[in-house]
Design a protein around this motif. Structure first.
Motif, short mmCIF file in Angstrom:
data_model
loop_
_atom_site.label_atom_id
_atom_site.label_comp_id
_atom_site.label_asym_id
_atom_site.label_seq_id
_atom_site.Cartn_x
_atom_site.Cartn_y
_atom_site.Cartn_z
N LYS A 93 1.17 -1.50 0.28
CA LYS A 93 0.10 0.03 -0.36
C LYS A 93 0.66 1.17 0.06
CE LYS A 93 -4.24 2.23 2.10
NZ LYS A 93 -4.55 1.95 3.78
N PRO A 94 0.61 1.83 -0.98
CA PRO A 94 1.80 3.38 -0.74
C PRO A 94 1.50 3.83 -0.06
CG PRO A 94 1.21 3.23 -3.61
CD PRO A 94 0.08 1.73 -2.42
N GLY A 95 2.65 4.87 0.78
CA GLY A 95 3.27 5.10 2.16
C GLY A 95 3.35 4.71 2.79
N SER A 96 2.20 2.71 2.77
CA SER A 96 2.22 2.32 4.38
C SER A 96 3.04 1.07 4.65
CB SER A 96 0.89 1.99 4.10
OG SER A 96 -0.47 1.67 5.28
N TYR A 97 2.71 0.33 3.61
CA TYR A 97 3.83 -0.98 4.16
C TYR A 97 4.06 -1.68 2.18
CZ TYR A 97 -0.87 -3.60 3.28
OH TYR A 97 -1.57 -3.96 2.41
N THR A 98 4.91 -2.55 2.68
CA THR A 98 5.15 -3.76 1.86
C THR A 98 5.48 -4.59 1.92
OG1 THR A 98 6.39 -1.41 0.10
CG2 THR A 98 6.40 -3.87 -0.36
N ASN A 99 4.92 -5.69 1.66
CA ASN A 99 5.32 -7.33 1.60
C ASN A 99 6.10 -7.81 0.24
OD1 ASN A 99 4.83 -6.85 4.49
ND2 ASN A 99 2.69 -7.32 4.08
N ILE A 100 7.21 -8.66 0.31
CA ILE A 100 7.60 -9.04 -0.78
C ILE A 100 7.70 -10.53 -0.43
CG2 ILE A 100 9.55 -9.08 -2.65
CD1 ILE A 100 9.82 -6.26 -2.41
N SER A 101 7.73 -11.30 -1.22
CA SER A 101 7.45 -13.19 -0.65
C SER A 101 9.37 -13.06 -0.83
CB SER A 101 6.67 -13.61 -1.66
OG SER A 101 5.66 -13.72 -1.84
N LEU A 102 9.53 -14.23 -0.52
CA LEU A 102 10.79 -14.08 -0.32
C LEU A 102 11.59 -15.04 -1.38
CD1 LEU A 102 10.70 -17.06 3.50
CD2 LEU A 102 11.47 -14.30 2.66
N SER A 103 10.57 -15.50 -2.20
CA SER A 103 11.31 -16.22 -3.70
C SER A 103 11.79 -15.51 -4.04
CB SER A 103 10.16 -17.15 -3.81
OG SER A 103 9.12 -16.98 -4.03
N TYR A 104 11.17 -13.89 -4.18
CA TYR A 104 11.05 -12.93 -4.99
C TYR A 104 11.85 -11.81 -4.35
CZ TYR A 104 7.88 -14.46 -8.53
OH TYR A 104 7.68 -15.34 -9.39
N GLU A 105 12.23 -11.78 -2.91
CA GLU A 105 13.25 -10.59 -2.73
C GLU A 105 14.53 -10.69 -3.33
OE1 GLU A 105 14.79 -9.91 2.27
OE2 GLU A 105 14.61 -11.46 1.56
N ASN A 106 14.47 -8.83 -3.67
CA ASN A 106 15.88 -8.31 -3.72
C ASN A 106 15.81 -9.02 -5.70
OD1 ASN A 106 16.86 -7.42 -1.63
ND2 ASN A 106 17.63 -9.60 -1.88
N ARG A 107 14.75 -8.88 -5.89
CA ARG A 107 14.88 -9.39 -7.35
C ARG A 107 12.90 -8.65 -8.24
NH1 ARG A 107 12.63 -14.18 -9.58
NH2 ARG A 107 13.33 -13.05 -11.46
N VAL A 108 12.43 -7.88 -7.85
CA VAL A 108 11.57 -7.16 -7.69
C VAL A 108 11.95 -5.58 -7.25
CG1 VAL A 108 9.61 -9.40 -8.25
CG2 VAL A 108 9.80 -7.88 -5.62
N ASN A 109 10.87 -4.49 -7.98
CA ASN A 109 11.01 -3.32 -7.46
C ASN A 109 9.50 -2.91 -8.02
OD1 ASN A 109 13.49 -3.30 -6.74
ND2 ASN A 109 13.69 -1.99 -9.02
N THR A 110 8.60 -2.56 -6.38
CA THR A 110 7.26 -1.95 -6.45
C THR A 110 7.10 -0.19 -6.58
OG1 THR A 110 7.31 -1.13 -3.78
CG2 THR A 110 6.87 -3.46 -5.37
N TYR A 111 5.95 0.32 -7.29
CA TYR A 111 5.81 2.09 -7.60
C TYR A 111 4.18 1.67 -7.16
CZ TYR A 111 10.35 0.84 -10.80
OH TYR A 111 10.92 0.12 -11.40
N GLU A 112 4.59 3.34 -6.49
CA GLU A 112 2.87 3.66 -6.28
C GLU A 112 1.56 3.52 -7.50
OE1 GLU A 112 3.64 7.83 -4.67
OE2 GLU A 112 4.94 7.08 -3.32
#
Length: 238
Positions: free
Chosen positions: A111-130
């Motif tokens: 949720k932009p400006g609130s939290y970001t949860n990324i799965s362990l299998s995709y950690e350091n492999r994705v970037n999220t945007y607002e």
């Protein structure tokens, strides 16, 4: 309900009032008596209903989602952007999932400006945007498949979007690399040809000198073994 009012100049004004709303008060009655009972009760109620309707109409509109490229093609070891854009006024909850023949995997939820949860299998492999977009880094063949994005606003309205990603193996890096590599091979081949020519020329000169040296040695050995032959040609030395 309908009626008419007469102006001071004698003209009349026709009006119509919906049956679903309380009856209005006469304009002349309001002007003569000031704040009547109709103004104190029914008109403020109508004003309140109008404001409430306007508030919910402005706040209750459903958000939309734009998927710019529903089909993407790329090669391994490249970064790819799954581009979307939502129109929610307040930050919504965004979720991405990957679906392939191996099953469905949750990638991230934020949720932009609130939290970001990324799965362990995709950690350091994705970037999220607002705006809801997701970037995959260094994609692999296993990243091929359907990507489902879910956008849920504060009113519980949910919208979906789907992107198909195809990842291929690299047959040639690119045409520029192939051209540079071909030029390099051509230059190396030219250098090797020149080196072989020099080696051949050197071998020829060495062999020629060896032949001349063997001829001299043969002549010297023949003069030592047969001195009479030499003296017959030089009678003054007898």
């Amino acid at each position: 309900m309908s009626g008419e009012d007469r102006k001071k100049d004698g003209s009349t004004i026709r009006w119509h009032w919906p049956h679903s709303l309380p009856p209005p008060c006469s304009l002349r009655r309001i002007k003569r008596k000031g704040m009547s009972s109709c103004q104190k009760g029914k008109v403020p109620l109508l004003f309140t209903i109008t404001l409430s309707f306007g508030f919910f109409a402005a706040q209750g509109g459903e958000a939309s989602l734009l998927v710019s490229q529903p089909n993407l093609n790329t090669t391994v070891n490249r970064d790819i952007l799954l581009s979307v854009a939502h129109t929610a006024r307040n930050p919504p909850v965004i979720e991405w999932k990957h679906t392939s023949p191996r099953g469905t995997t949750k990638i991230a939820e934020w949720k932009p400006g609130s939290y970001t949860n990324i799965s362990l299998s995709y950690e350091n492999r994705v970037n999220t945007y607002e705006n809801g977009s997701l970037q995959l880094l260094q994609v692999e063949m296993t990243d091929s498949g359907y990507y489902l994005v879910t956008v849920r606003d504060e009113f519980g309205n949910t919208i979906y979007g789907t992107i198909l990603l195809n990842v291929y193996e690299i047959l040639y890096e690119d045409l520029h690399f192939v051209a540079v590599f071909f030029t390099f091979l051509t230059a190396v081949s030219a250098i090797l040809v020149c080196f072989m020519w020099l080696c051949n020329k050197s071998i020829y000169l060495i062999q020629n000198e060896q032949r001349q040296l063997r001829g001299k040695l043969t002549w010297l050995s023949s003069t030592r073994c047969c001195p009479g032959v030499y003296n017959s040609h030089n009678p003054q030395q007898v």
